[in-house]
Design a protein around this motif. Structure first.
Motif, short mmCIF file in Angstrom:
data_model
loop_
_atom_site.label_atom_id
_atom_site.label_comp_id
_atom_site.label_asym_id
_atom_site.label_seq_id
_atom_site.Cartn_x
_atom_site.Cartn_y
_atom_site.Cartn_z
N LYS A 20 0.83 -1.21 0.00
CA LYS A 20 0.00 0.00 0.00
C LYS A 20 0.87 1.26 0.00
CE LYS A 20 -3.24 2.68 2.75
NZ LYS A 20 -4.01 2.76 4.00
N LEU A 21 1.85 1.31 0.89
CA LEU A 21 2.72 2.49 0.97
C LEU A 21 3.49 2.71 -0.33
CD1 LEU A 21 4.06 2.11 4.62
CD2 LEU A 21 2.36 3.76 3.77
N LYS A 22 3.96 1.62 -0.93
CA LYS A 22 4.70 1.74 -2.19
C LYS A 22 3.78 2.22 -3.31
CE LYS A 22 8.23 -1.58 -0.96
NZ LYS A 22 8.92 -2.82 -1.25
N LEU A 24 1.11 4.12 -3.02
CA LEU A 24 0.84 5.54 -2.80
C LEU A 24 2.05 6.39 -3.19
CD1 LEU A 24 -1.12 5.30 0.58
CD2 LEU A 24 -2.07 5.68 -1.72
N ASP A 25 3.26 5.91 -2.88
CA ASP A 25 4.48 6.62 -3.28
C ASP A 25 4.61 6.71 -4.79
OD1 ASP A 25 5.31 7.14 -0.69
OD2 ASP A 25 6.79 5.51 -0.64
N MET A 26 4.11 5.70 -5.49
CA MET A 26 4.18 5.68 -6.96
C MET A 26 3.07 6.50 -7.60
SD MET A 26 5.14 1.77 -7.93
CE MET A 26 5.39 0.76 -6.50
N GLY A 27 2.12 6.98 -6.80
CA GLY A 27 1.05 7.81 -7.33
C GLY A 27 -0.22 7.07 -7.67
N ASP A 109 11.15 -2.51 -5.11
CA ASP A 109 10.21 -1.47 -5.53
C ASP A 109 10.13 -1.37 -7.06
OD1 ASP A 109 10.07 -1.01 -2.84
OD2 ASP A 109 10.83 1.04 -2.91
N GLU A 113 6.80 -1.66 -9.50
CA GLU A 113 6.43 -0.60 -10.45
C GLU A 113 6.37 -1.14 -11.88
OE1 GLU A 113 7.27 4.10 -11.05
OE2 GLU A 113 8.86 2.90 -10.17
#
Length: 137
Positions: A20-22, A24-27, A109, A113
């Motif tokens: 989830k955090l990753k 959100l970091d990716m947009g 990560d 992505e």
């Protein structure tokens, strides 16, 4: 461009929160989190995600492959399978649900992505749309 919402289906809370955090970091948007196949099916009906990241081995009566197959009977949504088991047997069994990608635990990560971007590209293809129609028929 519309924010793409991703549903995470993972019974390990720490792994789900990390993803989830990753995301959100990716947009990307977070459509929700389910811990069982049954909950995933209900959530798809409610939130209509643009993509699902689904663990193959879930606790409960229904594994991720069964849940994905059930979801694809009613919804055209790309599914990425997440697994710690890279055996040929598992990948062969998972192929019946026509995932758009696989993510091997643990992952970097960059891998997350890449597999998401690849999944969205595959989901736009006529072949994916035809496959989804074939499954739901």
């Amino acid at each position: 461009m519309k924010e793409m919402n991703i549903l995470i289906v993972e019974d390990e809370m720490i792994v789900a929160m990390m993803i989830k955090l990753k995301l959100l970091d990716m947009g990307y948007g977070f459509a929700g989190h389910a811990t069982t196949g049954e909950d995933a099916i209900k959530m798809v009906k409610e939130v209509k995600p643009d993509l699902i990241i689904m663990d193959i081995f879930l606790k409960g009566k229904m594994d991720g492959i069964d849940a994905a197959s059930e979801i694809l009977k009613s919804y055209v949504v790309p599914i990425i399978f997440l697994t710690g088991d890279s055996s040929k047997e598992t990948r062969t069994k998972a192929s019946i649900a026509n995932p758009v990608g696989y993510l091997q635990k643990p992952f970097m990560d960059e891998e997350l992505e890449y597999v998401i971007e690849s999944a969205f590209c595959k989901a736009k293809s006529p072949a994916f749309k035809q496959m989804a129609q074939d499954i739901s028929a």
